[in-house]
Each structure stands twice: as C-alpha cells, then as structure tokens.
Design a protein around this motif. Structure first.
Motif, PDB file in Angstrom:
ATOM      1  N   ALA A   1       0.843  -1.199   0.000  1.00 40.59           N
ATOM      2  CA  ALA A   1       0.000   0.000   0.000  1.00 40.59           C
ATOM      3  C   ALA A   1       0.874   1.243   0.000  1.00 40.59           C
ATOM      4  O   ALA A   1       2.055   1.192   0.337  1.00 40.59           O
ATOM      5  N   GLU A   2       0.246   2.344  -0.392  1.00 37.92           N
ATOM      6  CA  GLU A   2       0.890   3.628  -0.185  1.00 37.92           C
ATOM      7  C   GLU A   2      -0.003   4.416   0.745  1.00 37.92           C
ATOM      8  O   GLU A   2      -1.228   4.314   0.684  1.00 37.92           O
ATOM      9  N   MET A   3       0.614   5.171   1.654  1.00 34.67           N
ATOM     10  CA  MET A   3      -0.201   5.918   2.616  1.00 34.67           C
ATOM     11  C   MET A   3      -0.112   7.410   2.309  1.00 34.67           C
ATOM     12  O   MET A   3       0.965   7.949   2.108  1.00 34.67           O
ATOM     13  N   ASP A   4      -1.282   8.050   2.293  1.00 33.46           N
ATOM     14  CA  ASP A   4      -1.351   9.500   2.126  1.00 33.46           C
ATOM     15  C   ASP A   4      -1.829  10.111   3.442  1.00 33.46           C
ATOM     16  O   ASP A   4      -2.570   9.478   4.194  1.00 33.46           O
ATOM     17  N   VAL A   5      -1.403  11.344   3.696  1.00 34.36           N
ATOM     18  CA  VAL A   5      -1.972  12.087   4.831  1.00 34.36           C
ATOM     19  C   VAL A   5      -2.681  13.313   4.278  1.00 34.36           C
ATOM     20  O   VAL A   5      -2.318  13.825   3.208  1.00 34.36           O
ATOM     21  N   SER A   6      -3.702  13.771   5.011  1.00 36.04           N
ATOM     22  CA  SER A   6      -4.401  14.974   4.562  1.00 36.04           C
ATOM     23  C   SER A   6      -3.400  16.134   4.570  1.00 36.04           C
ATOM     24  O   SER A   6      -2.560  16.230   5.455  1.00 36.04           O
ATOM     25  N   CYS A   7      -3.504  16.993   3.566  1.00 41.97           N
ATOM     26  CA  CYS A   7      -2.505  18.052   3.390  1.00 41.97           C
ATOM     27  C   CYS A   7      -2.514  19.006   4.583  1.00 41.97           C
ATOM     28  O   CYS A   7      -3.549  19.568   4.946  1.00 41.97           O
ATOM     29  N   GLY A   8      -1.333  19.160   5.178  1.00 39.67           N
ATOM     30  CA  GLY A   8      -1.218  20.006   6.365  1.00 39.67           C
ATOM     31  C   GLY A   8      -1.281  21.487   6.028  1.00 39.67           C
ATOM     32  O   GLY A   8      -1.550  22.326   6.892  1.00 39.67           O
ATOM     33  N   VAL A   9      -1.026  21.823   4.770  1.00 39.89           N
ATOM     34  CA  VAL A   9      -1.013  23.241   4.391  1.00 39.89           C
ATOM     35  C   VAL A   9      -2.434  23.763   4.229  1.00 39.89           C
ATOM     36  O   VAL A   9      -2.798  24.813   4.746  1.00 39.89           O
ATOM     37  N   CYS A  10      -3.293  23.000   3.520  1.00 40.98           N
ATOM     38  CA  CYS A  10      -4.655  23.494   3.258  1.00 40.98           C
ATOM     39  C   CYS A  10      -5.692  22.753   4.109  1.00 40.98           C
ATOM     40  O   CYS A  10      -6.872  23.101   4.075  1.00 40.98           O
ATOM     41  N   GLY A  11      -5.277  21.714   4.833  1.00 37.82           N
ATOM     42  CA  GLY A  11      -6.225  20.965   5.650  1.00 37.82           C
ATOM     43  C   GLY A  11      -7.093  20.033   4.819  1.00 37.82           C
ATOM     44  O   GLY A  11      -8.077  19.492   5.321  1.00 37.82           O
ATOM     45  N   GLY A  12      -6.784  19.830   3.556  1.00 39.40           N
ATOM     46  CA  GLY A  12      -7.516  18.860   2.737  1.00 39.40           C
ATOM     47  C   GLY A  12      -8.335  19.492   1.628  1.00 39.40           C
ATOM     48  O   GLY A  12      -8.896  18.789   0.794  1.00 39.40           O
ATOM     49  N   GLY A  13      -8.419  20.791   1.608  1.00 39.74           N
ATOM     50  CA  GLY A  13      -9.236  21.470   0.598  1.00 39.74           C
ATOM     51  C   GLY A  13      -8.593  21.504  -0.788  1.00 39.74           C
ATOM     52  O   GLY A  13      -9.285  21.666  -1.795  1.00 39.74           O
ATOM     53  N   GLY A  14      -7.273  21.346  -0.836  1.00 44.28           N
ATOM     54  CA  GLY A  14      -6.570  21.436  -2.126  1.00 44.28           C
ATOM     55  C   GLY A  14      -5.794  22.736  -2.238  1.00 44.28           C
ATOM     56  O   GLY A  14      -6.366  23.818  -2.054  1.00 44.28           O
TER      57      GLY A  14
END
Ligand code: DAH
Length: 373
Positions: free
Chosen positions: A284-297
């Motif tokens: 598997a590959e693991m992603d984390v929610s983006c710490g810069v935008c909080g997940g909005g993109g």
C-alpha cells in the motif's frame, strides 16, 4: 663590598620599571606616570623632594646624579610610548577601525532540517517499542534486490538504473581478511552497488535477530537520478520493520496512522491506496491529509488535498523464508518513507536541492535560535 645605602634599593626598584613602560596601554601608562613622576605622590618625585635632602653630604651628590638621570630616562620613555600609542590609534582610525562597533555574531551550527525530521520520526517509533538499526551504504546485489524478492530480471537491477561498484581495492588486497570477505560476498551475493533503498537492512536485521523484531532504519540511499527540483541522486530514507506471531494489516494501519497523527497533528486523516512492492504482499501507499490546506486542495498537495508520504505492506513470505524465518508461524509489516519529502511538505519547500546543497542562508532558518548568537 660595603652595604648599599638604603636609598639605593629605592632607585633600583624605580629603574626596574623603566623597561616595562614600552608595553603599557594608554590607561596603564597614565597610572604609571603618576606612580613614578606624579607631582604629589610620584615615587621618584618624593625621593628627590624628601629623601635626597636628608642624605649625608658624601652620598647626596651621587644619589642626586642617579636620580636625575633616572628622571630623564623615565620622562623620555613615557614620551616615546605616548607617541607610539597615538600613532597606533591614528593608523587604526585611518583604516576605518571602529573599536566601539559591536562584535560580529558567529554561526555556531544547527541540526539539518532533514536530520531534525528523521530524529522526530525515530522518536515517535521509539515510543512504540521500535529500536534503531543501520546498515552499510555499499550493499550486495543479493541483499539490495534478491533477498527482497525482486525477480532476477527486474529492471531496477539494470546497470543503467543502479550504481555498481568496480571496487578495485578487492583485487589489490587479495590477502587481507576484508578482501577475502568481499570476494566471498561477490561470489555468493552478486556485485557490489550503492544501495537504492534502506530495505536491505531489513534482511540484515532478520538474518541476525530472531523474531520478535521491531526496528526503524534511517540512512542515505543512491539512485541514478539527475539532480533537479524533485530528484536527488542521494537522499534520506527511513525503513520500518515489525515481525512477530500474529501481526496483521490492522497493526500496520494502526501503527502508521498513529505515527501520522503524532507527527502531523491529531486532526490528520490518513488513507491507504493499493500498491506494489516485490517485498510486501499486500502493498500500500499511505497519504496524509494536506497540512497546508487541511484537505481542501492547494499548490503544496497539487490540489488533491492529500500528500503521499510512504510505502508499506505485509512482509512477503519469500522474504521471511530468505532470512530463515518460518513464514507459517511469523508475519510482519514493513514501511519506507522519505524524510526529505516529508520536510518539504512540512515547511513548504518547493525544490529538493535546497535540502542537499548546503547553502547556509537557507539552512540557518531551521536552526534552533540558540545556535545563532
Ligand atoms: N524501498 C521502497 C522504495 O525505496 C520503499 C518501501 C516500500 C519500503 C514499501 C518498505 C515497504 O519497507 O514495505 O521505494
């Protein structure tokens, strides 16, 4: 010899201070002048004023001559030193030396941002019972690829993809124990190369330590990549390995999710995507929610809201078997991540070269403020 008259010692002591005058600084020079020739308490002045008149007539003449000549010598020495000091000061001013200027702060060094990230990650895993292990950067083909279940014709092993070593020292040093060991390895384990990942240290650990095993392995790895904004030919990795009875994918997910929340913050979401590595199954590959935008993109996550941070999986039974571990009884999980990439995500660094070029103007920003004076 007759006894020296009492005044003699006085004059001798004063004369002994004469040669020291040339080394005095401005303030000391002034103090010494007052101490010897000062009008009120100067030692020589006092001698001339009070001691000399009281001497018996037979001694007065010689004593007077000696004292006066000493006064002349002292006077000349003070004058000469004063002139020299003034010349010095004038020269310094002419050169633009400003002695009142505050000192230039000196750089005392700091921990490299990638090393900081590595240490932080290792300490989170340390808290979960993982020990630290390391291995050599020059590795055998077998440990880097074969033992990790890469098929013999895997393209990563190609001469064009991997940096192999000529190791001429092996031929020169045939008789030494180390050379013999190299030859044995070359015969049994293939050519020598710069390791392309830290995964071969999994094998080294399992060959040496019977399960249960829990290790994290930091180190540099080498790829035949051009140095550009997103690739470095040498970069840092951290490998992880846990082998025991009854380890399942649940342990892998829980461990890595815990790590992500500890490192990136408690509100961090993680997701696993299926992937492939020869040495894990499933992978598997693991992603984390983006710490810069909080997940909005945002630009940091290329608009996806997620950042990929590691590869992982359940240790392939072939890998356990290659290490002499009973794959029916034991299972394990492994993971590998790039702390350089993680540092770039965390600090919003857009060019990987900044991390490896050693430009102090860049690196100083990550130093503990105590390292700057
Ligand atoms: N060795 C892999 C690489 O360099 C990273 C990796 C992936 C390591 C999955 C692992 C793993 O231990 O399970 O790309």
């Amino acid at each position: 010899m007759t006894d020296h008259p009492a005044y003699d010692r006085d004059l001798q002591e004063i004369a002994a201070r004469l040669p020291l005058i040339a080394a005095l600084d401005e303030r000391a020079l002034e103090a010494e002048y007052i101490a010897l020739l000062g009008r009120k308490q100067g030692r020589l002045t006092e001698f001339l004023k009070t001691v000399l008149p009281g001497l018996p007539d037979g001694e007065k003449r010689t004593a007077g001559q000696r004292a006066n000549s000493l006064r002349a010598q002292l006077g000349a020495a003070f004058e000469a030193r004063k002139t020299a000091l003034a010349a010095d000061a004038a020269a310094k001013t002419a050169r633009g030396t400003d002695l009142t200027m505050p000192g230039r702060p000196r750089w005392r060094g700091g921990i490299h941002p990638v090393t900081q990230v590595v240490e932080e990650i290792l300490s989170i895993f340390h808290g979960l019972g993982f020990a630290r292990a390391t291995g050599p950067e020059v590795e055998t083909e077998w440990l880097n690829f074969g033992a990790l279940n890469f098929p013999p014709d895997h393209p990563a092993m190609d001469m064009h993809d991997t940096l192999y070593l000529d190791a001429p020292d092996r031929r020169q040093n045939r008789t030494s124990g180390l050379a013999a060991e190299h030859e044995r390895r070359e015969r049994n384990e293939g050519r020598l190369l710069m390791r392309t990942h830290t995964s071969p240290v999994q094998i080294r650990v399992m060959l040496e330590t019977p399960p249960p095993v829990r290790v994290v392995i930091p180190g540099s790895v080498y790829r035949k990549d051009t140095f550009d904004a997103s690739h470095a030919p040498v970069f840092a990795q951290i490998e992880g390995l846990a082998v025991d009875e009854g380890i399942s994918f649940v342990d892998l997910k829980a461990t890595l999710a815990h790590f992500a929340r500890e490192f990136f913050g408690l509100s961090t979401a993680v997701r696993f995507r299926p992937s492939f590595f020869p040495f894990t199954e499933p992978s598997a590959e693991m992603d984390v929610s983006c710490g810069v935008c909080g997940g909005g993109g945002c630009p940091a996550c290329k608009g996806t809201g997620w950042m990929e941070i590691l590869g992982a999986g359940m240790v392939h039974p072939n890998v356990l078997t290659n290490c002499g571990i009973d794959a029916e009884r034991y299972t394990g999980f492994a993971f590998g991540m790039g702390p350089g990439r993680i540092a770039m995500n965390r600090y919003g660094i857009s060019d990987i070269r900044l991390l490896y070029e050693g430009d102090m103007r860049f690196l100083q920003q990550f130093a503990d403020p105590g390292a700057r004076r």
